[in-house]
Design an enzyme around this catalytic site. Structure first.
Site, PDB file in Angstrom:
ATOM      1  N   CYS A 146      -0.470  -5.082  -0.352  1.00  0.00           N
ATOM      2  CA  CYS A 146       0.164  -6.028   0.566  1.00  0.00           C
ATOM      3  C   CYS A 146       1.589  -5.561   0.857  1.00  0.00           C
ATOM      4  O   CYS A 146       2.315  -5.157  -0.059  1.00  0.00           O
ATOM      5  CB  CYS A 146       0.168  -7.415  -0.077  1.00  0.00           C
ATOM      6  SG  CYS A 146       0.891  -8.701   0.947  1.00  0.00           S
ATOM      7  N   HIS A 168      -7.569 -11.691   3.779  1.00  0.00           N
ATOM      8  CA  HIS A 168      -6.240 -11.444   3.200  1.00  0.00           C
ATOM      9  C   HIS A 168      -5.158 -12.050   4.090  1.00  0.00           C
ATOM     10  O   HIS A 168      -4.258 -12.754   3.605  1.00  0.00           O
ATOM     11  CB  HIS A 168      -6.030  -9.935   3.029  1.00  0.00           C
ATOM     12  CG  HIS A 168      -4.710  -9.557   2.464  1.00  0.00           C
ATOM     13  ND1 HIS A 168      -4.557  -9.082   1.180  1.00  0.00           N
ATOM     14  CD2 HIS A 168      -3.462  -9.568   3.008  1.00  0.00           C
ATOM     15  CE1 HIS A 168      -3.268  -8.831   0.966  1.00  0.00           C
ATOM     16  NE2 HIS A 168      -2.589  -9.114   2.062  1.00  0.00           N
ATOM     17  N   GLU A 169      -5.247 -11.788   5.394  1.00  0.00           N
ATOM     18  CA  GLU A 169      -4.235 -12.311   6.316  1.00  0.00           C
ATOM     19  C   GLU A 169      -4.332 -13.828   6.443  1.00  0.00           C
ATOM     20  O   GLU A 169      -3.314 -14.517   6.533  1.00  0.00           O
ATOM     21  CB  GLU A 169      -4.334 -11.632   7.681  1.00  0.00           C
ATOM     22  CG  GLU A 169      -4.104 -10.130   7.655  1.00  0.00           C
ATOM     23  CD  GLU A 169      -2.853  -9.708   6.901  1.00  0.00           C
ATOM     24  OE1 GLU A 169      -1.809 -10.405   6.977  1.00  0.00           O
ATOM     25  OE2 GLU A 169      -2.903  -8.672   6.210  1.00  0.00           O
ATOM     26  N   HIS A 210      -2.420 -15.542   3.792  1.00  0.00           N
ATOM     27  CA  HIS A 210      -0.978 -15.635   4.046  1.00  0.00           C
ATOM     28  C   HIS A 210      -0.630 -16.901   4.824  1.00  0.00           C
ATOM     29  O   HIS A 210       0.425 -17.490   4.616  1.00  0.00           O
ATOM     30  CB  HIS A 210      -0.466 -14.413   4.808  1.00  0.00           C
ATOM     31  CG  HIS A 210      -0.214 -13.224   3.955  1.00  0.00           C
ATOM     32  ND1 HIS A 210       0.699 -13.217   2.922  1.00  0.00           N
ATOM     33  CD2 HIS A 210      -0.768 -11.986   3.963  1.00  0.00           C
ATOM     34  CE1 HIS A 210       0.708 -12.034   2.347  1.00  0.00           C
ATOM     35  NE2 HIS A 210      -0.177 -11.256   2.960  1.00  0.00           N
TER      36      HIS A 210
END
Length: 190
Positions: free
Chosen positions: A104, A146-147, A150
């Site tokens: 990341c 993953h995004e 966030h």
């Protein structure tokens, strides 16, 4: 366009839930997306979420290069460009969980083995207001998840189950190389 400063782990913005984008086609959103794309390309990364550049909005940019896809049929590259996804929604498209290494931009120099769904469906809109709806698997699915994390204030170590599989990239690389050359238990090399 500009290269944006990336928030690193410890910055409170990375732990907040991002707000929906009221108008995905607004000029300031287009400028933000252009700057995020430039930042992503400069960092040679796969994805970048708005909270990582200190903007608490529900949008991210990502790319899946052909060399990163797996043999799974729905693990497809994003083409030559970068995809911008605004107000995304992600849902499971299967139950299989796979554990793979992730890094990341907000946690530089480290990698960890993270469990994620192998197959997902995602929806959202582009900065031009076009709808996006895709079902993907493999690396493509991993990047989107993953995004998306966030946008929900989740960093990948928060998903990890085994911290023995978390460390500095150079140490993990050194350990992996040493294990290839290590003698087998109970015998000699050869």
């Amino acid at each position: 366009m500009a290269i944006l400063k990336i928030a690193r782990m410890g910055n409170p913005i990375l732990l907040q839930t991002a707000e929906p984008v009221p108008d995905p086609t607004a000029p300031e959103i287009r400028r933000l997306v252009a700057d995020m794309v430039e930042t992503l390309l400069d960092a040679d990364a796969a994805g970048l979420a708005a909270p990582q550049v200190h903007v608490p909005l529900r949008l991210f940019v990502f790319r899946v290069r052909p060399e990163r896809v797996t043999a799974l049929a729905e693990d497809t590259p994003t083409g030559p460009g970068v995809v911008a996804l605004i107000n995304p929604v992600v849902e499971p498209a299967g139950e299989r969980i796979v554990v793979e290494w992730e890094g990341c931009l907000s946690i530089p120099g480290l990698r960890g083995a993270v469990p994620r769904l192998e197959r997902i469906r995602y929806r959202g809109v582009t900065p031009s207001g076009e709808p996006v709806d895709a079902t993907v698997s493999g690396f493509h699915a991993r990047v989107v998840q993953h995004e998306m994390d966030h946008l929900d204030g989740i960093l990948y170590p928060m998903r990890m189950e085994d911290f023995a599989l978390f460390g500095f990239i150079e140490e993990l690389t050194r350990a992996a190389a040493a294990s290839v050359h290590a003698p087998r238990e109970g015998g000699r090399d050869g």
